[in-house]
Write a protein that holds these residues in place. Structure first.
Motif, PDB file in Angstrom:
ATOM      1  N   ILE A 160       0.839  -1.204   0.000  1.00 26.33           N
ATOM      2  CA  ILE A 160       0.000   0.000   0.000  1.00 26.33           C
ATOM      3  C   ILE A 160       0.870   1.249   0.000  1.00 26.33           C
ATOM      4  O   ILE A 160       0.579   2.236  -0.702  1.00 26.33           O
ATOM      5  N   ASP A 161       1.953   1.238   0.785  1.00 24.80           N
ATOM      6  CA  ASP A 161       2.854   2.394   0.805  1.00 24.80           C
ATOM      7  C   ASP A 161       3.505   2.612  -0.563  1.00 24.80           C
ATOM      8  O   ASP A 161       3.691   3.761  -1.007  1.00 24.80           O
ATOM      9  N   THR A 162       3.860   1.530  -1.239  1.00 23.31           N
ATOM     10  CA  THR A 162       4.438   1.651  -2.586  1.00 23.31           C
ATOM     11  C   THR A 162       3.432   2.269  -3.547  1.00 23.31           C
ATOM     12  O   THR A 162       3.778   3.157  -4.346  1.00 23.31           O
ATOM     13  N   ALA A 163       2.190   1.821  -3.475  1.00 19.15           N
ATOM     14  CA  ALA A 163       1.144   2.394  -4.327  1.00 19.15           C
ATOM     15  C   ALA A 163       0.918   3.861  -3.993  1.00 19.15           C
ATOM     16  O   ALA A 163       0.723   4.703  -4.894  1.00 19.15           O
ATOM     17  N   LEU A 186      -4.694   0.537  -9.949  1.00 19.12           N
ATOM     18  CA  LEU A 186      -6.027   0.175  -9.460  1.00 19.12           C
ATOM     19  C   LEU A 186      -6.106  -1.330  -9.195  1.00 19.12           C
ATOM     20  O   LEU A 186      -6.681  -1.765  -8.191  1.00 19.12           O
ATOM     21  N   THR A 187      -5.530  -2.109 -10.097  1.00 19.03           N
ATOM     22  CA  THR A 187      -5.526  -3.555  -9.910  1.00 19.03           C
ATOM     23  C   THR A 187      -4.735  -3.942  -8.670  1.00 19.03           C
ATOM     24  O   THR A 187      -5.149  -4.819  -7.889  1.00 19.03           O
ATOM     25  N   ILE A 189      -4.103  -2.068  -5.921  1.00 14.90           N
ATOM     26  CA  ILE A 189      -4.797  -1.654  -4.698  1.00 14.90           C
ATOM     27  C   ILE A 189      -6.033  -2.516  -4.463  1.00 14.90           C
ATOM     28  O   ILE A 189      -6.311  -2.952  -3.341  1.00 14.90           O
ATOM     29  N   GLY A 190      -6.798  -2.771  -5.532  1.00 18.73           N
ATOM     30  CA  GLY A 190      -7.988  -3.610  -5.384  1.00 18.73           C
ATOM     31  C   GLY A 190      -7.639  -5.023  -4.946  1.00 18.73           C
ATOM     32  O   GLY A 190      -8.353  -5.625  -4.137  1.00 18.73           O
ATOM     33  N   GLY A 191      -6.521  -5.560  -5.461  1.00 17.96           N
ATOM     34  CA  GLY A 191      -6.092  -6.890  -5.043  1.00 17.96           C
ATOM     35  C   GLY A 191      -5.734  -6.950  -3.572  1.00 17.96           C
ATOM     36  O   GLY A 191      -6.069  -7.919  -2.872  1.00 17.96           O
ATOM     37  N   GLN A 192      -5.075  -5.901  -3.073  1.00 17.58           N
ATOM     38  CA  GLN A 192      -4.742  -5.866  -1.645  1.00 17.58           C
ATOM     39  C   GLN A 192      -6.004  -5.748  -0.794  1.00 17.58           C
ATOM     40  O   GLN A 192      -6.084  -6.325   0.295  1.00 17.58           O
ATOM     41  N   GLY A 193      -6.994  -4.997  -1.280  1.00 11.85           N
ATOM     42  CA  GLY A 193      -8.254  -4.901  -0.542  1.00 11.85           C
ATOM     43  C   GLY A 193      -8.962  -6.244  -0.452  1.00 11.85           C
ATOM     44  O   GLY A 193      -9.494  -6.616   0.605  1.00 11.85           O
ATOM     45  N   THR A 194      -8.966  -6.990  -1.557  1.00  8.01           N
ATOM     46  CA  THR A 194      -9.558  -8.328  -1.540  1.00  8.01           C
ATOM     47  C   THR A 194      -8.798  -9.253  -0.600  1.00  8.01           C
ATOM     48  O   THR A 194      -9.399 -10.050   0.143  1.00  8.01           O
ATOM     49  N   PHE A 195      -7.477  -9.157  -0.608  1.00  3.19           N
ATOM     50  CA  PHE A 195      -6.655  -9.986   0.268  1.00  3.19           C
ATOM     51  C   PHE A 195      -6.927  -9.653   1.736  1.00  3.19           C
ATOM     52  O   PHE A 195      -7.002 -10.551   2.584  1.00  3.19           O
ATOM     53  N   LEU A 196      -7.089  -8.364   2.041  1.00  2.00           N
ATOM     54  CA  LEU A 196      -7.381  -7.973   3.417  1.00  2.00           C
ATOM     55  C   LEU A 196      -8.704  -8.566   3.894  1.00  2.00           C
ATOM     56  O   LEU A 196      -8.842  -8.912   5.072  1.00  2.00           O
ATOM     57  N   SER A 197      -9.672  -8.673   3.010  1.00  9.40           N
ATOM     58  CA  SER A 197     -10.953  -9.274   3.411  1.00  9.40           C
ATOM     59  C   SER A 197     -10.771 -10.745   3.795  1.00  9.40           C
ATOM     60  O   SER A 197     -11.421 -11.237   4.725  1.00  9.40           O
ATOM     61  N   LYS A 198      -9.866 -11.449   3.113  1.00  9.33           N
ATOM     62  CA  LYS A 198      -9.586 -12.834   3.470  1.00  9.33           C
ATOM     63  C   LYS A 198      -8.878 -12.919   4.823  1.00  9.33           C
ATOM     64  O   LYS A 198      -9.166 -13.787   5.643  1.00  9.33           O
ATOM     65  N   VAL A 199      -7.925 -12.001   5.044  1.00  8.69           N
ATOM     66  CA  VAL A 199      -7.226 -11.980   6.330  1.00  8.69           C
ATOM     67  C   VAL A 199      -8.213 -11.682   7.455  1.00  8.69           C
ATOM     68  O   VAL A 199      -8.159 -12.286   8.530  1.00  8.69           O
ATOM     69  N   ARG A 200      -9.132 -10.752   7.206  1.00  6.30           N
ATOM     70  CA  ARG A 200     -10.144 -10.425   8.220  1.00  6.30           C
ATOM     71  C   ARG A 200     -11.021 -11.643   8.518  1.00  6.30           C
ATOM     72  O   ARG A 200     -11.356 -11.905   9.678  1.00  6.30           O
ATOM     73  N   ILE A 258      -7.426   7.764  -6.712  1.00  5.73           N
ATOM     74  CA  ILE A 258      -7.218   7.341  -8.096  1.00  5.73           C
ATOM     75  C   ILE A 258      -8.412   7.725  -8.972  1.00  5.73           C
ATOM     76  O   ILE A 258      -8.258   8.244 -10.080  1.00  5.73           O
ATOM     77  N   VAL A 259      -9.609   7.470  -8.456  1.00  8.28           N
ATOM     78  CA  VAL A 259     -10.810   7.837  -9.215  1.00  8.28           C
ATOM     79  C   VAL A 259     -10.865   9.347  -9.431  1.00  8.28           C
ATOM     80  O   VAL A 259     -11.218   9.833 -10.517  1.00  8.28           O
ATOM     81  N   GLY A 260     -10.482  10.128  -8.393  1.00 10.09           N
ATOM     82  CA  GLY A 260     -10.448  11.577  -8.543  1.00 10.09           C
ATOM     83  C   GLY A 260      -9.428  12.026  -9.578  1.00 10.09           C
ATOM     84  O   GLY A 260      -9.706  12.936 -10.384  1.00 10.09           O
ATOM     85  N   LEU A 261      -8.257  11.394  -9.589  1.00 10.80           N
ATOM     86  CA  LEU A 261      -7.242  11.749 -10.590  1.00 10.80           C
ATOM     87  C   LEU A 261      -7.705  11.404 -12.000  1.00 10.80           C
ATOM     88  O   LEU A 261      -7.454  12.167 -12.948  1.00 10.80           O
TER      89      LEU A 261
END
Length: 330
Positions: A160-163, A186-187, A189-200, A258-261
């Motif tokens: 996330i920090d790299t992104a 976007l891919t 960041i979205g992949g990390q968000g999906t991964f976080l849901s699995k960790v949760r 990202i969406v704003g940019l």
């Protein structure tokens, strides 16, 4: 595959048993990995309790994951596995406690098991003692799984920090991000968000297991150090869940950025087309007027008519540009 571990003083020792051999008296833990029907029957005879199937383990109801049957306790928790691969999945692991004997049933290979075995088989590991029960092994595996999740979250934080640096630290780069770059980040960041849901989801299952163990722990197992250990694991799981909330909020912020940019870049492109259209409108008007070919148009017969028309078109194009620049629209 069947792995049998016996307690020797303060550590575990793996023993190899052949079909038909009795279970050693000091056996503490039987690990079943992708068991066959024959292996399940063998372990059921050793433990004196039925072994849950893969279909039983994937049930999400709490009554199907935590229950007691004829004095045998069944616990199931989803654990992360294959986190170094692309799909990053979670799979349920069942813990069957029959007296002091523990049977683990799993159809995946979480790294936490290997980490715990490598530590518990060393003398002086500080995890086991000659009087420990299978619950000690359960808590040791849960601790290893929690530590593994903490390590995984450190990797997610770095991603996330790299992104974030890619998005915000673009000093010296006047060129805006391309569509390919937007799509790639976007891919990611979205992949990390999906991964976080699995960790949760894995942490949630661990927390539920610890809460159930706390409530149902027998008086003879309620040693002070074990209860302290469980409370420590609960605090660790809770702190990781809070950290996941923080990372999820950060991911949401980056996605919104990202969406704003992208919206800003689209607006800039639309503005360019609008300016170009407005700049070419006056010259088009001049050219249309002198292209009507009426009989009485004196300028058409004059030698300066053509240069004058060109001059009018250039001036009519420059005036809107100067006006836009003065207003700060360019």
């Amino acid at each position: 595959m069947i792995q049998v571990f016996c307690i020797e003083d303060d550590h575990l020792r793996q023993v190899d048993l052949h079909p038909g051999e009795p279970l050693p008296a000091n056996a503490l833990w039987i690990d079943l990995l992708h068991p066959s029907a024959e292996e399940e029957k063998t372990v059921e005879a050793w433990a004196g309790a039925p072994i849950p199937t893969n279909e039983d383990m994937v049930e999400i109801e709490e009554s199907s994951r935590f229950y007691m049957e004829e004095g045998v306790q069944y616990l199931t928790a989803p654990l992360m596995h294959a986190v170094d691969k692309e799909h990053r999945a979670i799979a349920p692991v069942s813990f069957v406690l029959s007296g002091k004997l523990l049977v683990t049933v799993r159809y995946s290979d979480p790294k936490a098991f290997g980490l715990y075995v490598s530590r518990a088989t060393k003398p002086g590991n500080g995890l086991l003692d000659p009087k420990c029960s299978g619950m000690t092994v359960v808590l040791g595996i849960i601790e290893a799984a929690t530590d593994r999740l903490a390590d995984i979250l450190e990797g997610v934080t770095e991603e996330i920090d790299t992104a974030s640096r890619t998005i915000f630290n673009r000093r010296g780069k006047e060129r805006p991000m391309s569509t390919k770059e937007f799509r790639r980040i976007l891919t990611r960041i979205g992949g990390q968000g999906t991964f976080l849901s699995k960790v949760r989801e894995s942490l949630s299952g661990i927390s539920r297991l610890l809460a159930y163990v706390t409530v149902t722990m027998k008086a003879d197992d309620a040693r002070k150090e074990m209860r302290t250990w469980i409370k420590s694991l609960e605090r660790d799981a809770h702190s990781l869940e809070n950290y996941i909330d923080f990372l999820s909020n950060k991911i949401t912020f980056l996605l919104d950025t990202i969406v704003g940019l992208i919206t800003v870049e689209q607006s800039a492109i639309i503005k360019i087309f609008s300016v170009v259209a407005v700049v070419f409108m006056p010259p088009t008007l001049v050219a249309s007027i002198y292209g009507m070919n009426f009989n009485i148009m004196p300028e058409l017969n004059q030698p300066w008519g053509y240069p004058m028309a060109l001059f009018l078109m250039v001036v009519s194009a420059l005036l809107p540009l100067l006006y836009f620049r003065r207003k700060g629209w360019l």
